[in-house]
Design a protein around this motif. Structure first.
Motif, PDB file in Angstrom:
ATOM      1  N   LEU A  26     -14.128 -10.691  -1.639  1.00 20.24           N
ATOM      2  CA  LEU A  26     -13.272  -9.506  -1.708  1.00 20.24           C
ATOM      3  C   LEU A  26     -14.141  -8.270  -1.463  1.00 20.24           C
ATOM      4  O   LEU A  26     -15.261  -8.190  -1.975  1.00 20.24           O
ATOM      5  CB  LEU A  26     -12.613  -9.404  -3.087  1.00 20.24           C
ATOM      6  CG  LEU A  26     -11.620  -8.270  -3.322  1.00 20.24           C
ATOM      7  CD1 LEU A  26     -10.363  -8.511  -2.520  1.00 20.24           C
ATOM      8  CD2 LEU A  26     -11.275  -8.180  -4.811  1.00 20.24           C
ATOM      9  N   ALA A  27     -13.632  -7.334  -0.683  1.00 19.41           N
ATOM     10  CA  ALA A  27     -14.344  -6.072  -0.457  1.00 19.41           C
ATOM     11  C   ALA A  27     -13.310  -4.972  -0.252  1.00 19.41           C
ATOM     12  O   ALA A  27     -12.474  -5.063   0.645  1.00 19.41           O
ATOM     13  CB  ALA A  27     -15.263  -6.170   0.753  1.00 19.41           C
ATOM     14  N   VAL A  28     -13.355  -3.962  -1.129  1.00 20.68           N
ATOM     15  CA  VAL A  28     -12.421  -2.836  -1.055  1.00 20.68           C
ATOM     16  C   VAL A  28     -13.248  -1.556  -1.009  1.00 20.68           C
ATOM     17  O   VAL A  28     -14.045  -1.301  -1.917  1.00 20.68           O
ATOM     18  CB  VAL A  28     -11.468  -2.804  -2.260  1.00 20.68           C
ATOM     19  CG1 VAL A  28     -10.456  -1.683  -2.104  1.00 20.68           C
ATOM     20  CG2 VAL A  28     -10.755  -4.150  -2.419  1.00 20.68           C
ATOM     21  N   PRO A  29     -13.074  -0.717   0.017  1.00 23.72           N
ATOM     22  CA  PRO A  29     -13.869   0.507   0.118  1.00 23.72           C
ATOM     23  C   PRO A  29     -13.362   1.573  -0.845  1.00 23.72           C
ATOM     24  O   PRO A  29     -12.238   1.466  -1.375  1.00 23.72           O
ATOM     25  CB  PRO A  29     -13.650   0.935   1.566  1.00 23.72           C
ATOM     26  CG  PRO A  29     -12.287   0.420   1.896  1.00 23.72           C
ATOM     27  CD  PRO A  29     -12.169  -0.889   1.165  1.00 23.72           C
ATOM     28  N   PRO A  30     -14.132   2.611  -1.116  1.00 24.62           N
ATOM     29  CA  PRO A  30     -13.633   3.726  -1.934  1.00 24.62           C
ATOM     30  C   PRO A  30     -12.348   4.293  -1.327  1.00 24.62           C
ATOM     31  O   PRO A  30     -12.262   4.515  -0.117  1.00 24.62           O
ATOM     32  CB  PRO A  30     -14.782   4.747  -1.851  1.00 24.62           C
ATOM     33  CG  PRO A  30     -16.002   3.924  -1.577  1.00 24.62           C
ATOM     34  CD  PRO A  30     -15.536   2.808  -0.687  1.00 24.62           C
ATOM     35  N   GLY A  31     -11.348   4.470  -2.162  1.00 22.79           N
ATOM     36  CA  GLY A  31     -10.069   4.981  -1.690  1.00 22.79           C
ATOM     37  C   GLY A  31      -9.180   3.952  -1.035  1.00 22.79           C
ATOM     38  O   GLY A  31      -8.054   4.259  -0.633  1.00 22.79           O
ATOM     39  N   GLY A  32      -9.644   2.705  -0.920  1.00 22.82           N
ATOM     40  CA  GLY A  32      -8.838   1.660  -0.291  1.00 22.82           C
ATOM     41  C   GLY A  32      -7.824   1.061  -1.249  1.00 22.82           C
ATOM     42  O   GLY A  32      -8.024   1.055  -2.469  1.00 22.82           O
ATOM     43  N   GLN A  33      -6.720   0.572  -0.709  1.00 18.90           N
ATOM     44  CA  GLN A  33      -5.707  -0.122  -1.512  1.00 18.90           C
ATOM     45  C   GLN A  33      -5.619  -1.564  -1.041  1.00 18.90           C
ATOM     46  O   GLN A  33      -5.434  -1.822   0.158  1.00 18.90           O
ATOM     47  CB  GLN A  33      -4.334   0.549  -1.375  1.00 18.90           C
ATOM     48  CG  GLN A  33      -4.244   1.918  -2.025  1.00 18.90           C
ATOM     49  CD  GLN A  33      -4.695   3.016  -1.092  1.00 18.90           C
ATOM     50  OE1 GLN A  33      -4.406   2.983   0.094  1.00 18.90           O
ATOM     51  NE2 GLN A  33      -5.407   3.988  -1.621  1.00 18.90           N
ATOM     52  N   HIS A  34      -5.716  -2.495  -1.996  1.00 17.71           N
ATOM     53  CA  HIS A  34      -5.792  -3.919  -1.649  1.00 17.71           C
ATOM     54  C   HIS A  34      -4.779  -4.695  -2.482  1.00 17.71           C
ATOM     55  O   HIS A  34      -4.657  -4.491  -3.695  1.00 17.71           O
ATOM     56  CB  HIS A  34      -7.206  -4.444  -1.916  1.00 17.71           C
ATOM     57  CG  HIS A  34      -7.462  -5.782  -1.301  1.00 17.71           C
ATOM     58  ND1 HIS A  34      -7.819  -5.938   0.021  1.00 17.71           N
ATOM     59  CD2 HIS A  34      -7.406  -7.037  -1.819  1.00 17.71           C
ATOM     60  CE1 HIS A  34      -7.982  -7.229   0.284  1.00 17.71           C
ATOM     61  NE2 HIS A  34      -7.729  -7.910  -0.826  1.00 17.71           N
ATOM     62  N   LEU A  35      -4.069  -5.603  -1.819  1.00 20.00           N
ATOM     63  CA  LEU A  35      -3.024  -6.402  -2.443  1.00 20.00           C
ATOM     64  C   LEU A  35      -3.503  -7.832  -2.655  1.00 20.00           C
ATOM     65  O   LEU A  35      -4.114  -8.426  -1.756  1.00 20.00           O
ATOM     66  CB  LEU A  35      -1.781  -6.393  -1.540  1.00 20.00           C
ATOM     67  CG  LEU A  35      -0.583  -7.258  -1.945  1.00 20.00           C
ATOM     68  CD1 LEU A  35       0.039  -6.752  -3.242  1.00 20.00           C
ATOM     69  CD2 LEU A  35       0.453  -7.263  -0.822  1.00 20.00           C
ATOM     70  N   LEU A  36      -3.225  -8.390  -3.841  1.00 19.56           N
ATOM     71  CA  LEU A  36      -3.472  -9.799  -4.122  1.00 19.56           C
ATOM     72  C   LEU A  36      -2.142 -10.534  -4.137  1.00 19.56           C
ATOM     73  O   LEU A  36      -1.241 -10.174  -4.904  1.00 19.56           O
ATOM     74  CB  LEU A  36      -4.163  -9.983  -5.472  1.00 19.56           C
ATOM     75  CG  LEU A  36      -5.547  -9.361  -5.651  1.00 19.56           C
ATOM     76  CD1 LEU A  36      -6.058  -9.627  -7.061  1.00 19.56           C
ATOM     77  CD2 LEU A  36      -6.530  -9.881  -4.608  1.00 19.56           C
TER      78      LEU A  36
END
Length: 502
Positions: A26-36
């Motif tokens: 898993l990798a989410v950048p600053p300000g990113g929105q990620h769905l599981l």
């Protein structure tokens, strides 16, 4: 640099045969929105707990691989009541600021705006223990967001919210500006923007798809449907054609009985008042007939759960209540577990074969597990299994599909269908109006503790009837009506032929 990162993450809980997560990346950048996304029990909540530090620091598990987060982390749990422990709502929301060293006066001054942002301004001063599930969900979210963390982890934030509130909260969560957001969610059809990227976990806790949400959902729709995930109407329409998508059951569609049976429970003038004189339910008449499903709907805080507890005899009520004993399943199922294992819990008071009931709810492999170590969806299925095993004619269910994927939601509704087909009755609360359209015989609308509307789904589930009480009809039901279908997706001619009464 990623704000949230996991590499080769594997999590194995004690006494579990299989790992809950396997080699997750898993990798989410600053300000990113990620769905599981993934079926119930896929490990979505476990992944969030690892990122939050709850596992293994508080809940023991064998964890391998690497995990990192940048800056302060805010975590909204699947069960909001688990996070609320202070005497009033204002203190709950201010607490995170006070822990960060913000002076109490300044922290309290920031509370109103935080509550207003999640639609909970009217809850100021309330005792958290008196909040409904949906109200508690909003307060728990406000208590996290008020601290403006760098990383926001949110587990099913809309599960207990009415449709209008769910859309507003989903929109709020996915617009956190500089914060990285990781969101576990089943409800993708709320009309709010979806997170930009997605990870799909399978039942074994492995990553089976990831990437841009706009690419993964249409390209992997067959895989997602096979996994038991709900998909937005637009994705289903593109995959199967719009007529087929509209006619397809959202979760499960009952074949209604032509005529209801005798009344099994009758409530007349039912009311519930708190010790300090606040009326939670006022003057409600209700009749539960054999062979029928009655759905109680309304905005958060309308008194739905209180009415269900009154009908079940769980709380003291005024008015008249007579009829068969009622098996009650609470909104927070872990509150009623008494057995040390899932099998032992279902066996308490059971009149049916326990192994068969566990198999019905896909719980056989969890039979010897501690109920409190199950996922939220597994706990909900276990609580319903206990009610079914009790052999009582009437079952009262508070949000029976909340936190479940489509597959397990279908299993729960199929069990309800079997129960009423055999002469029982079910009364349930839910915010899933598509579920109501496809499974209820009668819909009861509550607002501020009063019964304000009732009737068949086709008569009640439209904007003119629900908008005055703060409810919004989901896109699927609007599209069905526009296409000349009934609310459950069947043609008017087909339903008329069944002889079902309104």
């Amino acid at each position: 640099m990623s704000a949230v990162s996991a590499r080769g993450l594997t999590v194995h809980f004690p006494r579990r045969t299989h790992a809950s997560l396997r080699d997750v990346r898993l990798a989410v950048p600053p300000g990113g929105q990620h769905l599981l996304l993934g079926p119930s029990g896929a490990g979505k909540s476990t992944l969030l707990r690892v990122l939050a530090g709850v596992v293994p620091d508080t809940v023991h598990a064998a964890v391998t691989g690497s995990v990192s987060t940048s800056g302060p982390v805010g975590y909204v749990q699947q069960n909001p009541h688990d996070a609320l422990c202070l005497p009033d709502v204002d203190a709950e929301v201010a607490f995170v600021l006070e822990c960060a060293g913000v002076p109490t006066a300044e922290a309290r001054a920031r509370v109103p705006a935080a509550l207003a942002a999640v639609g909970a301004g009217h809850l100021r001063g309330r005792d958290p223990a008196t909040l409904s599930g949906g109200e508690a969900q909003r307060v728990a979210l406000a208590a996290v967001l008020v601290g403006d963390p760098d990383v926001v982890l949110v587990d099913e934030p809309t599960a207990m919210l009415d449709p209008r509130a769910a859309r507003a909260v989903a929109d709020l969560v996915t617009r956190r500006g500089r914060a990285a957001v990781v969101l576990a969610e089943h409800r993708l059809d709320l009309g709010a923007p979806l997170p930009a990227t997605v990870t799909v976990l399978d039942a074994a806790g492995q990553v089976v798809a990831d990437g841009r949400t706009a690419t993964v959902l249409p390209q992997a729709h067959a895989l997602l449907e096979a996994q038991g995930c709900w998909l937005p109407l637009s994705i289903l329409a593109a995959a199967h054609g719009r007529p087929a998508a509209l006619a397809r059951p959202h979760t499960y569609r009952r074949v209604r009985q032509p005529l209801p049976g005798p009344e099994l429970v009758v409530a007349v003038g039912l009311g519930v008042r708190t010790p300090d004189g606040v009326d939670l339910v006022r003057d409600v008449d209700l009749g539960l007939r054999a062979g029928t499903v009655t759905a109680i709907i309304g905005p958060n805080g309308a008194g739905k759960s209180t009415l269900l507890r009154a009908v079940s005899g769980v709380v003291r009520a005024t008015g008249t209540l007579r009829g068969s004993p009622v098996a009650y399943v609470a909104q927070d199922p872990e509150h009623q577990f008494l057995g040390r294992t899932a099998r032992a819990d279902v066996a308490l008071g059971a009149t049916d074969d326990v192994s068969a009931v566990l198999a019905t709810f896909d719980l056989t492999e969890h039979a010897d597990h501690d109920p409190f170590r199950l996922s939220g969806g597994e706990q909900r299925r276990l609580a319903l299994a206990g009610a079914v095993a009790s052999g009582r004619d009437v079952i009262a269910l508070d949000e029976p599909t909340s936190g479940l994927d489509r597959r397990h939601g279908r299993d729960v509704l199929a069990a309800i269908d079997r129960h009423v087909a055999e002469g029982g009755a079910v009364v349930l609360t839910t915010h899933d109006l598509a579920l109501v359209a496809e499974n209820a015989d009668e819909v009861v609308v509550l607002h501020e503790g009063r019964l304000v509307a009732r009737g068949a789904p086709d008569d009640v589930l439209h904007d003119a009837a629900l908008r005055p009480y703060g409810l919004a009809v989901p896109e699927l039901l609007v599209a069905r009506r526009d296409a000349g279908l009934r609310a459950d997706g069947t043609s008017a001619h087909h339903r008329a032929a069944t002889g079902v009464r309104s």
